[in-house]
Design an enzyme around this catalytic site. Sequence first.
Site, mmCIF file in Angstrom:
data_model
loop_
_atom_site.group_PDB
_atom_site.id
_atom_site.type_symbol
_atom_site.label_atom_id
_atom_site.label_comp_id
_atom_site.label_asym_id
_atom_site.label_seq_id
_atom_site.Cartn_x
_atom_site.Cartn_y
_atom_site.Cartn_z
ATOM 1 N N GLU A 331 -5.365 11.453 -8.844
ATOM 2 C CA GLU A 331 -5.570 12.881 -8.555
ATOM 3 C C GLU A 331 -6.757 13.532 -9.248
ATOM 4 O OE1 GLU A 331 -3.040 11.550 -10.342
ATOM 5 O OE2 GLU A 331 -2.455 12.818 -12.019
ATOM 6 N N GLU A 365 -0.951 13.851 -4.304
ATOM 7 C CA GLU A 365 -2.138 14.049 -5.143
ATOM 8 C C GLU A 365 -2.590 15.509 -5.122
ATOM 9 O OE1 GLU A 365 -2.545 11.685 -7.032
ATOM 10 O OE2 GLU A 365 -1.518 10.135 -5.876
ATOM 11 N N HIS A 368 -0.622 17.458 -7.609
ATOM 12 C CA HIS A 368 -1.136 17.256 -8.973
ATOM 13 C C HIS A 368 -2.286 18.209 -9.308
ATOM 14 C CE1 HIS A 368 1.033 13.896 -10.550
ATOM 15 N NE2 HIS A 368 0.621 13.010 -9.674
#
Length: 910
Positions: A331, A365, A368
């Site tokens: 990420e 991701e 994140h």
Amino acid sequence: MDNSCRKLIFNIYIGFYCSAIILPQMCICSYFSTPSIDQFNKDAGTFPVATNGQPFPWHELRLPTVVTPLHYDLFVHPNLTSLDFVASEKIEVLVRDATQFIILHSTDLEITNATLQSEEDVRYRKPGKKLTVLSYPAHQQIALLVPEKLMADLRYYVTIDFQAKLADGFEGFYKSTYRTLGGETRTIAVTDFEPTQARMAFPCFDEPLFKASFSIKIRRESRHIALSNMPKVKTIELEGGLLEDHFETTVKMSTYLVAYIVCDFNSVSGTSSSGVKVSVYASPDKWSQTHYALEASLKLLDFYENYFDINYPLPKLDLVAIPDFESGAMENWGLITYRETSLLFDPKTSSVSDKLWVTKVVAHELAHQWFGNLVTMEWWNDIWLNEGFATYMELISANATYPELELGACILNMLKDFLSEEKFQKGIINYLKKFSYGNAKNDDLWSSLSNSCLEGDFTSGGFCYSDSKTTSNTLAFLEENMEVKEMMTTWTLQKGIPLVVVKQEGRSLRLQQERFLSGVFKEDPEWRALQERYLWHIPLTYSTSSSDAIHRHILKSKTDTLDLPEKTSWVKFNVDSNGYYIVHYEGHGWDQLITQLNQNHTLLRPKDRIGLIHDAFQLVSAGRLTLDKALDLTRYLQHETNIPALLKGLEYLETFYHMMDRRNISDVTENLKHYFLRYFKPVIDTQSWSDEGSVWDRMLRSVLLKLACYLNHAPCIRKATQLFSQWMESGGKLNIPTDVLKIVYSVGAQTTAGWNYLLKQYELSVSGAEKNKILYALSTSKHEEKLMKLIELGMEGKVIKTQDLAALLHAIARNPEGQQLAWNFVRENWTELLKKFGLGSFPMRMIISGTTAHFSSKDELQEVKLFFEFLKAQGSHLDVFQIVLETISKNIKWLEKNLPTLRTWLLASI
Ligand code: BES
Ligand code: ZN
């Protein structure tokens, strides 16, 4: 290679990562007391020795906090021909206490010069003073010794010149290669830093707490582009034709999220509702596979900005498909990197489950970017929260953006159900706002969640008191605010999952909680010791045959009693499977539920039916329910129209089949096959060989036809063979429906001509989704020499990339004809494998568990034990060894206990 493998990678790191890599560091740290800086002078003898023989002034793994970084100016010039890079950095640091040295991280970097300037030096452009650099590789640290003490509360500038080779593996600043359609091999350079590999690319304070801003400059050739966390501000042309890209300064962030890439990729771009430019990059031949990820990421970015009530703080977001990537995705802030199969979607060869996977990874991701990037855990022991939360948001966001999916449950889901959706979301928002650009720990999240006032709530002394509490079901718990933290601690600090045993006696329900232990039976001598001191605060929910309403009760003690308003024929706990616990119904409890399922299963909610199937088979593995009872429960499935429930039942039958097949227990495999083909015939026969229908229709088609062909169901084999021949005749041009593609390839791979043809197509294909399907098909061959050839290609790393070797070995080990081969190979080539992947890496863990965890005989257990002991004697030790040994023991026990029952049940059922 398929979703179970992908899940495995993830589970392995969630389960093992913290204990294997992080906890040892934590433990070591906590055993050292923090020495005062002056101790170095008084007590130099107790300090480690640097590579040059001088004492190294710091002995802890964690860096001192005396000097903290504020800003990094980083310049990097990779050479993609000589495969190395030269770089320099100027770090602005703040000195909190006077000191004579600065400790920071650096691994395998050749430092050519290091100097120090004070603010005044910078202001008057005075040259820096040379620093002595000491290196202590065991802790991946360097010490910069200053000629004069640095003064407290002043800023200094440390300039370091350094160089290194682009790394060979998948960590730090590493090289990755791909082949063009024209057959040319091209090289790119890419970073991957989490958790502690930024130090392989530039000397830095490589701990999540040391947040700083970064201004990055990258020098490159004109045939390449450079990408980094932030957008480019300008490009400078240098003599000799080189170009230098300057990127905007980042926000305050942790080192593990820094990223840069030099490549020749193409992209597609779009703009989110809030004006963020989102681009998806891939190698030129794969550009046409980037569009779905762009659509999904734009949708998901909008979703998260609304959900978190915080705009994504950077002006751009790039998602890049990297040809060599060890895990699934990373990420990095503003520059998310993905394995190609986690990002690219090829309409011709990507199936519905491939699409679902891409959606999930993109959603994970992106989550994140807030949870992890904006607010970061203080230390790696709380990484599970980062990851657990991102995983949870995969579900929330996918359900919001693709509502037909109705995905599953976890601990955080239970908390949301307990607090109410609104309150949960509000708590998350408060948490993210409070700790933005900073760090937080577990407890901070629970505090924010338990103290999130809704509009109209009355706030006093920092707590919320809501009028709605007395009326609303979900908030009907007294002192709930105080309880959340206490409750969550019981879920996060204790390993495992609770089992709630329910016994109905008239109108009264007797409840008892235990620790759920798969493979350990109540009558086993170790059972009692494994139970000791385990106690959860379980937010129970239940409905009954006479009321569909959701009743709630928190079980905080070992035993408890509930009184029902009226007598009911059955009770079902864990409504909609929102909770994270298993339920066992003692006495006639299960029989009553089975009767209800057979009479009219629709009186139970679909997710409750899935939960019942799940719990029943889990209880079999814990020796609490007999297998025939669990199997009886699945009989109602012939009337089931809810596909996820059907898939759940199929999943268990398939597991049993593979277990029997691997052990060559032929009477049971034959009977299971007949049972399955007869029982599911109506639904198998109605499957079309197409990509039509809803997501779930398509999932069911893939699973059913795969199993039918695997079991040699004649019509299935006929159809697959016909499609495969047509595909071969068309020179690989024919479009086969994507959901049956893997099945068609697998049937085709059973002849030598088909297998060879597939291998050729594997080399030519530019679709990762197709390559995965072909590789899986190749791994199902019954010929050992073909399987061996695959392993050799995987070891060589050209035709089959090293990144795919672990999944390949895992797939071969699942093939009954390949299991011994894969296992022998791993034992005999352990050292070679270790050179490719680190001992604790994802692939190594996957190789170990993937080639052993399915074993189910005492001889196999002995072999595995011996091998692990041999490794331990050599100094290699991993927690995964113990997990694998326990799993094999459980398999042995399961078979001993359940094989006779399965045999009898099948005879009576076919
Ligand atoms: N941040 C992780 C990857 C990671 C975790 C790297 C710990 C190093 C240490 C990333 O967000 C992640 O979770 N990746 C998953 C994919 C995800 C969709 C499950 C992976 O790589 O398996
Ligand atoms: Zn993650």
